[in-house]
Design a protein around this motif. Structure first.
Motif, PDB file in Angstrom:
ATOM      1  N   THR A 238       0.808  -1.214   0.000  1.00  0.00           N
ATOM      2  CA  THR A 238       0.000   0.000   0.000  1.00  0.00           C
ATOM      3  C   THR A 238       0.847   1.271   0.000  1.00  0.00           C
ATOM      4  O   THR A 238       0.332   2.349  -0.258  1.00  0.00           O
ATOM      5  N   ARG A 239       2.135   1.136   0.301  1.00  0.00           N
ATOM      6  CA  ARG A 239       3.009   2.297   0.406  1.00  0.00           C
ATOM      7  C   ARG A 239       4.160   2.195  -0.588  1.00  0.00           C
ATOM      8  O   ARG A 239       4.734   1.111  -0.783  1.00  0.00           O
TER       9      ARG A 239
ATOM     10  N   GLU B  15       7.181   3.152  -0.250  1.00  0.00           N
ATOM     11  CA  GLU B  15       8.438   2.797   0.403  1.00  0.00           C
ATOM     12  C   GLU B  15       8.667   1.284   0.437  1.00  0.00           C
ATOM     13  O   GLU B  15       9.798   0.817   0.554  1.00  0.00           O
TER      14      GLU B  15
ATOM     15  N   PRO C 157       7.525   0.038   5.654  1.00  0.00           N
ATOM     16  CA  PRO C 157       6.531   0.801   6.423  1.00  0.00           C
ATOM     17  C   PRO C 157       5.726  -0.114   7.343  1.00  0.00           C
ATOM     18  O   PRO C 157       5.405  -1.250   6.997  1.00  0.00           O
TER      19      PRO C 157
ATOM     20  N   ASP D  20       2.604  -1.846   5.991  1.00  0.00           N
ATOM     21  CA  ASP D  20       2.698  -3.008   5.103  1.00  0.00           C
ATOM     22  C   ASP D  20       3.402  -4.204   5.746  1.00  0.00           C
ATOM     23  O   ASP D  20       3.542  -5.252   5.111  1.00  0.00           O
TER      24      ASP D  20
END
Length: 280
Positions: A141-142, A144, A223, A226
């Protein structure tokens, strides 16, 4: 045998540490990552199992054509047919499949790496891209998380290189950068002959420390949002990091034999990491 059955059999027979991380995934994600892993094994085998370079090139050309058929929605091989239902999810793309093939092509054309930068490019193709695809399948979802996946892929491949120094040398390949060999006064001929030395052990310790640092960097940029979704990747990391520790504890006997973890130990690490997580 269905395409999914074919991929499951391919993954199970490989004995890879990756297989153990798949066991805890929900069925759809397990099918997707198993199919992608089977694709990677197929193109890797096309290079490693070929007795002549011309045959390996022909096989890779076929796989490039197969990726084009995959992109058009009409693949022929069981692994690409198994991947097709997941093409719309955005993780398994023709471009990424092509990059993996590019990495295998490098194995046909290059047996030495001048410096770490050059080795990192190779690692990106054969492992970093695999990390990106895997992270997408597991659930990202991120943005990073892509950095984490790329770093983990690099750390995995560096661990593979350390483990397989002897096997690769018997194929005429040395993935350890020439600049590192020169720094530790280790001759390529020594590696090709399977001759260990205090200098070689120091070289391998340097490589192991580099890999460990990248495992830590990868975990640091993952992150929190996640982390749970990426547990399957963390299982891979925990198994590979344990393997790295085992190789060093054994004194880096990698020129003469291949250090490995038992299936039971891999399964224990996988369960423990799935339940409690893993930290570098």
């Amino acid at each position: 045998m269905t395409p999914d059955d074919y991929c499951q059999d391919k993954a199970a027979r490989s004995g890879s540490s990756f297989y153990y991380s798949f066991l805890f995934l929900p069925p759809a994600k397990r099918r997707a990552i198993t199919a992608f892993y089977a694709f990677c094994r197929e193109v890797d085998d096309a290079v490693d199992d070929a007795v002549e370079l011309s045959i390996a090139h022909t096989k890779l050309d076929w796989w490039r054509a197969e990726v084009a058929r995959f992109a058009a929605g009409s693949p022929e091989h069981p692994v690409t047919r198994a991947m097709l239902p997941f093409a719309a999810d955005g993780a398994i793309t023709p471009e990424r499949l092509g990059l993996v093939i590019d990495g295998m092509q490098m194995d046909l054309e290059q047996t030495r790496y001048l410096d770490y930068a050059g080795l990192k490019h190779y690692c990106h193709l054969v492992a970093g891209v695999v990390g990106l695809v895997s992270a997408g399948i597991f659930g990202q979802t991120r943005p990073e998380t892509s950095d984490y996946a790329e770093k983990f892929g690099l750390a995995f491949q560096l661990t593979n290189i350390i483990r397989d120094v002897g096997d690769d040398a018997r194929r005429g390949r040395i993935y350890l950068p020439i600049e590192d060999l020169q720094r530790f006064n280790v001759k390529a001929a020594q590696i090709l002959k399977g001759e260990s030395s205090p200098e070689f052990i120091a070289l391998m310790k340097f490589q192991a420390d580099r890999a460990r640092a990248i495992y830590a960097e990868a975990l640091a940029v993952l992150p929190a949002a996640d982390r749970r979704a990426q547990r399957a990747g963390l299982i891979m990391g925990a198994i590979y990091r344990t393997l790295l520790d085992e190789i060093e504890a054994d004194g880096f006997p990698v020129l003469t034999h291949r250090v490995s973890l038992t299936p039971l130990r891999k399964l224990w690490i996988a369960w423990r990491t799935w339940v409690f997580g893993w930290k570098a």
